[in-house]
Design an enzyme around this catalytic site. Structure first.
Site, PDB file in Angstrom:
ATOM      1  N   HIS A  18      -2.007   8.254   6.004  1.00  0.00           N
ATOM      2  CA  HIS A  18      -2.226   7.615   4.697  1.00  0.00           C
ATOM      3  C   HIS A  18      -2.552   8.677   3.629  1.00  0.00           C
ATOM      4  O   HIS A  18      -2.091   8.595   2.500  1.00  0.00           O
ATOM      5  CB  HIS A  18      -3.394   6.628   4.764  1.00  0.00           C
ATOM      6  N   LYS A  42      -5.304 -10.728   9.567  1.00  0.00           N
ATOM      7  CA  LYS A  42      -5.435  -9.609  10.489  1.00  0.00           C
ATOM      8  C   LYS A  42      -6.912  -9.399  10.809  1.00  0.00           C
ATOM      9  O   LYS A  42      -7.736  -9.323   9.895  1.00  0.00           O
ATOM     10  CB  LYS A  42      -4.868  -8.372   9.794  1.00  0.00           C
ATOM     11  N   ARG A  93       7.349   5.178   8.444  1.00  0.00           N
ATOM     12  CA  ARG A  93       7.257   6.080   9.594  1.00  0.00           C
ATOM     13  C   ARG A  93       8.507   5.986  10.463  1.00  0.00           C
ATOM     14  O   ARG A  93       9.313   6.874  10.519  1.00  0.00           O
ATOM     15  CB  ARG A  93       6.013   5.758  10.425  1.00  0.00           C
ATOM     16  N   SER A 131      -3.473   2.935  12.599  1.00  0.00           N
ATOM     17  CA  SER A 131      -4.918   2.709  12.664  1.00  0.00           C
ATOM     18  C   SER A 131      -5.321   2.146  14.025  1.00  0.00           C
ATOM     19  O   SER A 131      -6.337   2.552  14.600  1.00  0.00           O
ATOM     20  CB  SER A 131      -5.338   1.762  11.549  1.00  0.00           C
TER      21      SER A 131
HETATM   22  N1  COA Z   1       0.052   6.769   8.325  1.00  0.00           N
HETATM   23  C1  COA Z   1      -0.665   6.126   9.223  1.00  0.00           C
HETATM   24  N2  COA Z   1      -0.566   4.826   9.500  1.00  0.00           N
HETATM   25  C2  COA Z   1       0.343   4.156   8.815  1.00  0.00           C
HETATM   26  C3  COA Z   1       1.148   4.741   7.843  1.00  0.00           C
HETATM   27  C4  COA Z   1       0.991   6.124   7.612  1.00  0.00           C
HETATM   28  N3  COA Z   1       1.725   6.789   6.729  1.00  0.00           N
HETATM   29  N4  COA Z   1       1.950   3.811   7.336  1.00  0.00           N
HETATM   30  C5  COA Z   1       1.653   2.678   7.953  1.00  0.00           C
HETATM   31  N5  COA Z   1       0.683   2.883   8.861  1.00  0.00           N
HETATM   32  C6  COA Z   1       0.137   1.917   9.794  1.00  0.00           C
HETATM   33  C7  COA Z   1      -1.250   1.463   9.513  1.00  0.00           C
HETATM   34  O1  COA Z   1      -2.168   2.340  10.107  1.00  0.00           O
HETATM   35  C8  COA Z   1      -1.253   0.100  10.145  1.00  0.00           C
HETATM   36  O2  COA Z   1      -1.497   0.235  11.495  1.00  0.00           O
HETATM   37  P1  COA Z   1      -2.163  -0.949  12.348  1.00  0.00           P
HETATM   38  O3  COA Z   1      -1.210  -2.102  12.316  1.00  0.00           O
HETATM   39  O4  COA Z   1      -2.316  -0.305  13.663  1.00  0.00           O
HETATM   40  O5  COA Z   1      -3.477  -1.273  11.677  1.00  0.00           O
HETATM   41  C9  COA Z   1       0.185  -0.389   9.962  1.00  0.00           C
HETATM   42  O6  COA Z   1       0.944   0.773   9.734  1.00  0.00           O
HETATM   43  C10 COA Z   1       0.411  -1.286   8.778  1.00  0.00           C
HETATM   44  O7  COA Z   1      -0.539  -0.934   7.852  1.00  0.00           O
HETATM   45  P2  COA Z   1      -0.683  -1.110   6.330  1.00  0.00           P
HETATM   46  O8  COA Z   1       0.113  -0.127   5.582  1.00  0.00           O
HETATM   47  O9  COA Z   1      -2.128  -1.105   6.090  1.00  0.00           O
HETATM   48  O10 COA Z   1      -0.010  -2.479   6.047  1.00  0.00           O
HETATM   49  P3  COA Z   1      -0.528  -3.862   6.403  1.00  0.00           P
HETATM   50  O11 COA Z   1       0.600  -4.566   7.021  1.00  0.00           O
HETATM   51  O12 COA Z   1      -1.793  -3.841   7.160  1.00  0.00           O
HETATM   52  O13 COA Z   1      -0.868  -4.389   4.967  1.00  0.00           O
HETATM   53  C11 COA Z   1      -0.420  -5.282   2.787  1.00  0.00           C
HETATM   54  C12 COA Z   1       0.112  -4.838   4.136  1.00  0.00           C
HETATM   55  C13 COA Z   1      -1.903  -5.478   2.771  1.00  0.00           C
HETATM   56  C14 COA Z   1      -0.079  -4.197   1.799  1.00  0.00           C
HETATM   57  C15 COA Z   1       0.324  -6.571   2.458  1.00  0.00           C
HETATM   58  O14 COA Z   1       0.181  -7.468   3.524  1.00  0.00           O
HETATM   59  C16 COA Z   1      -0.171  -7.208   1.192  1.00  0.00           C
HETATM   60  O15 COA Z   1       0.095  -6.728   0.104  1.00  0.00           O
HETATM   61  N6  COA Z   1      -0.914  -8.313   1.354  1.00  0.00           N
HETATM   62  C17 COA Z   1      -1.434  -9.096   0.249  1.00  0.00           C
HETATM   63  C18 COA Z   1      -0.619 -10.389   0.050  1.00  0.00           C
HETATM   64  C19 COA Z   1       0.715 -10.030  -0.497  1.00  0.00           C
HETATM   65  O16 COA Z   1       0.826  -9.659  -1.656  1.00  0.00           O
HETATM   66  N7  COA Z   1       1.762 -10.083   0.361  1.00  0.00           N
HETATM   67  C20 COA Z   1       3.089  -9.622  -0.003  1.00  0.00           C
HETATM   68  C21 COA Z   1       4.034 -10.731  -0.283  1.00  0.00           C
HETATM   69  S1  COA Z   1       4.304 -11.765   1.122  1.00  0.00           S
END
Ligand code: COA
Length: 158
Positions: A18, A42, A93, A131
């Site tokens: 990140h 989540k 990724r 994560s």
């Molecule tokens: N380095 C390390 N880890 C990474 C990464 C990177 N460059 N890119 C992604 N990841 C990992 C994260 O660690 C996480 O791992 P985990 O599943 O083991 O916890 C996973 O990829 C996804 O993480 P993240 O980027 O935090 O995305 P998310 O799916 O948890 O969150 C939101 C997505 C919060 C941005 C999205 O759901 C959101 O905007 N929600 C609000 C409601 C909304 O507007 N929705 C969109 C329209 S439906």
């Protein structure tokens, strides 16, 4: 006009992957807001407030400027636009990320066409980091300090 981007995610916890994405985003924008999602779908290891605090500690630790951290429970695009941010930042990724990110970017576009998403490809050997992998390795006694900032290690050891 100030160019602001929002980097949304659950950051549970923030990792070096990140941080790499964040630092590259800062080079393109005047300000980046890291938006910690408090999405009840989540189940997280840390509360939204703890995740925010860890990121703030990390920013101080690494001397990263022009970044603020906020918590959001609603739609990301709506939140971004209310703050005058017209770009979201996301990292890619593996190929599997593409499908998920394409779907999310499309849903965001449907919600608001004025807010666009910029993607950065993972680099510096961070493409395998997630994560939940960090947490699993840590819980099984593996030293995760090469993969996360010190503030995360400190929090884990508390
Ligand atoms: N380095 C390390 N880890 C990474 C990464 C990177 N460059 N890119 C992604 N990841 C990992 C994260 O660690 C996480 O791992 P985990 O599943 O083991 O916890 C996973 O990829 C996804 O993480 P993240 O980027 O935090 O995305 P998310 O799916 O948890 O969150 C939101 C997505 C919060 C941005 C999205 O759901 C959101 O905007 N929600 C609000 C409601 C909304 O507007 N929705 C969109 C329209 S439906």
């Amino acid at each position: 006009m100030k160019k602001i981007a929002v980097y949304p995610g659950s950051f549970d916890p923030i990792t070096n992957g990140h941080i790499d994405i964040l630092q590259r985003a800062i080079s393109l924008f005047d300000e980046v807001i890291v938006l910690v999602s408090n999405n009840s779908k989540k189940s997280c290891n840390f509360t939204a407030l703890e995740r925010k605090e860890i990121i703030e500690e990390t920013l101080i630790e690494l001397g990263i400027k022009n970044v603020t951290v906020e918590i959001n429970e609603g739609l990301t695009v709506r939140w971004a636009k209310e703050r005058g941010a017209y770009h979201l930042i996301r990292g890619l990724r593996e190929v599997t990320d593409f499908e998920y990110e394409f779907q999310m970017a499309s849903a965001n576009e449907f919600a608001d066409k004025e807010v666009d998403t910029i993607f950065f490809m993972a680099r510096n050997n961070t493409s395998f980091i997630s994560s939940s992998a960090i947490m699993e390795l840590y819980k099984n006694g593996v030293d995760v300090s090469p993969l996360v900032p010190n503030s995360v290690v400190k929090r884990l050891n508390k």
